[in-house]
Motif scaffolding. Structure first.
Motif, short mmCIF file in Angstrom:
data_model
loop_
_atom_site.label_atom_id
_atom_site.label_comp_id
_atom_site.label_asym_id
_atom_site.label_seq_id
_atom_site.Cartn_x
_atom_site.Cartn_y
_atom_site.Cartn_z
N MET A 153 0.81 -1.22 0.00
CA MET A 153 0.00 0.00 0.00
C MET A 153 0.84 1.27 0.00
N LEU A 154 2.06 1.22 0.54
CA LEU A 154 2.93 2.39 0.51
C LEU A 154 3.34 2.70 -0.93
N LYS A 155 3.71 1.64 -1.67
CA LYS A 155 4.09 1.84 -3.06
C LYS A 155 2.87 2.23 -3.89
N MET A 156 1.74 1.64 -3.61
CA MET A 156 0.53 1.97 -4.35
C MET A 156 0.12 3.42 -4.10
N GLU A 157 0.31 3.89 -2.87
CA GLU A 157 -0.01 5.28 -2.57
C GLU A 157 0.83 6.23 -3.40
N LYS A 158 2.10 5.90 -3.56
CA LYS A 158 2.96 6.73 -4.39
C LYS A 158 2.55 6.65 -5.85
N ARG A 160 -0.40 6.16 -6.99
CA ARG A 160 -1.65 6.91 -7.16
C ARG A 160 -1.42 8.40 -7.35
N SER A 161 -0.24 8.88 -7.02
CA SER A 161 0.05 10.31 -7.19
C SER A 161 0.17 10.70 -8.67
N LYS A 163 -1.57 11.44 -11.31
CA LYS A 163 -2.96 11.79 -11.61
C LYS A 163 -3.27 11.79 -13.10
N GLU A 188 -7.37 0.48 -7.50
CA GLU A 188 -6.62 1.48 -6.74
C GLU A 188 -6.53 2.81 -7.48
#
Length: 219
Positions: A153-158, A160-161, A163, A188
């Motif tokens: 999820m940490l990598k996925m959060e990045k 997701r940036s 846009k 995601e």
């Protein structure tokens, strides 16, 4: 000008002659698609990089350049490039990619499937390519993102940036992709567009309106 290659239209010898003419004509070239498995040496690569200063689209799938040539490409490719295809260049790695994304920050489409790029290189893409809309990644990235087991999820959060990203494809070394990875990523990143079934190389020249030139054999 959109340049494509096929044994049906142009011999390897004539294609080499075209490459050698780039010091005189290259500044007018907007789009160049090299033939798969084309044996591109440093001299030919130099003609492309140094002469095609206004190039916006370049596809170099399966060229299998040497490490030093890939470094040269990343250090010198025109910053005006918008679409770049490096699929199947197995020597391409994070180090050379990091240099490329800092120099060519206007990239909208990038295909690095079938390369050695890892999450480290993908992080550099996220940090530097704010305009990126289409991205093809090597198969091993799925493991680093946790798509086979539990999503990181940490990598996925990045990830997701990004846009502006509309297409995110994870491809095998043969150029095939699995829709299940798209479906997992789309959960995601809802903005992602489902790939077409014949869609394996995001940097293949599309209907961009460039004039196509075909070189016929002499009979």
């Amino acid at each position: 000008i959109e340049l494509d290659y096929s044994e049906k239209f142009i011999s390897r010898e004539k294609f080499s002659e075209f490459i050698a003419s780039l010091p005189q004509t290259g500044s007018q070239l907007k789009s160049l698609s090299l033939p798969d498995n084309f044996e591109l040496n440093r001299e030919s690569l130099g003609y492309i990089v140094e002469s095609c200063v206004n190039l916006e689209e370049l596809d170099m799938a399966y060229c299998n350049l040497l490490d030093s040539d890939l470094d040269y490409l990343s250090d010198n490719l025109t910053p005006s490039i918008l679409k770049l295809g490096l699929f199947g260049n197995t020597n391409y790695n994070d180090k050379t990619l990091c240099k490329l994304v800092k120099r060519c920050s206007n990239l909208q489409t990038l295909d690095i499937g079938g390369t050695k790029v890892t999450w480290y290189g993908l992080s550099a893409i996220i940090d530097n390519l704010a305009c990126l809309e289409c991205l093809a990644l090597p198969l091993k990235i799925r493991e680093e993102l946790g798509l086979e087991n539990k999503i990181d999820m940490l990598k996925m959060e990045k990830l997701r940036s990004m846009k502006q990203l509309k297409r995110l494809i994870i491809v095998s070394d043969s150029g095939n992709y699995n829709l299940k990875y798209h479906e997992m990523l789309a959960k995601e990143m809802p903005q992602l567009i489902r790939p077409e079934f014949d869609y394996s190389n995001v940097a293949r020249v599309d209907d961009s309106g460039h004039k196509q030139v075909q070189f016929l054999e002499d009979y």
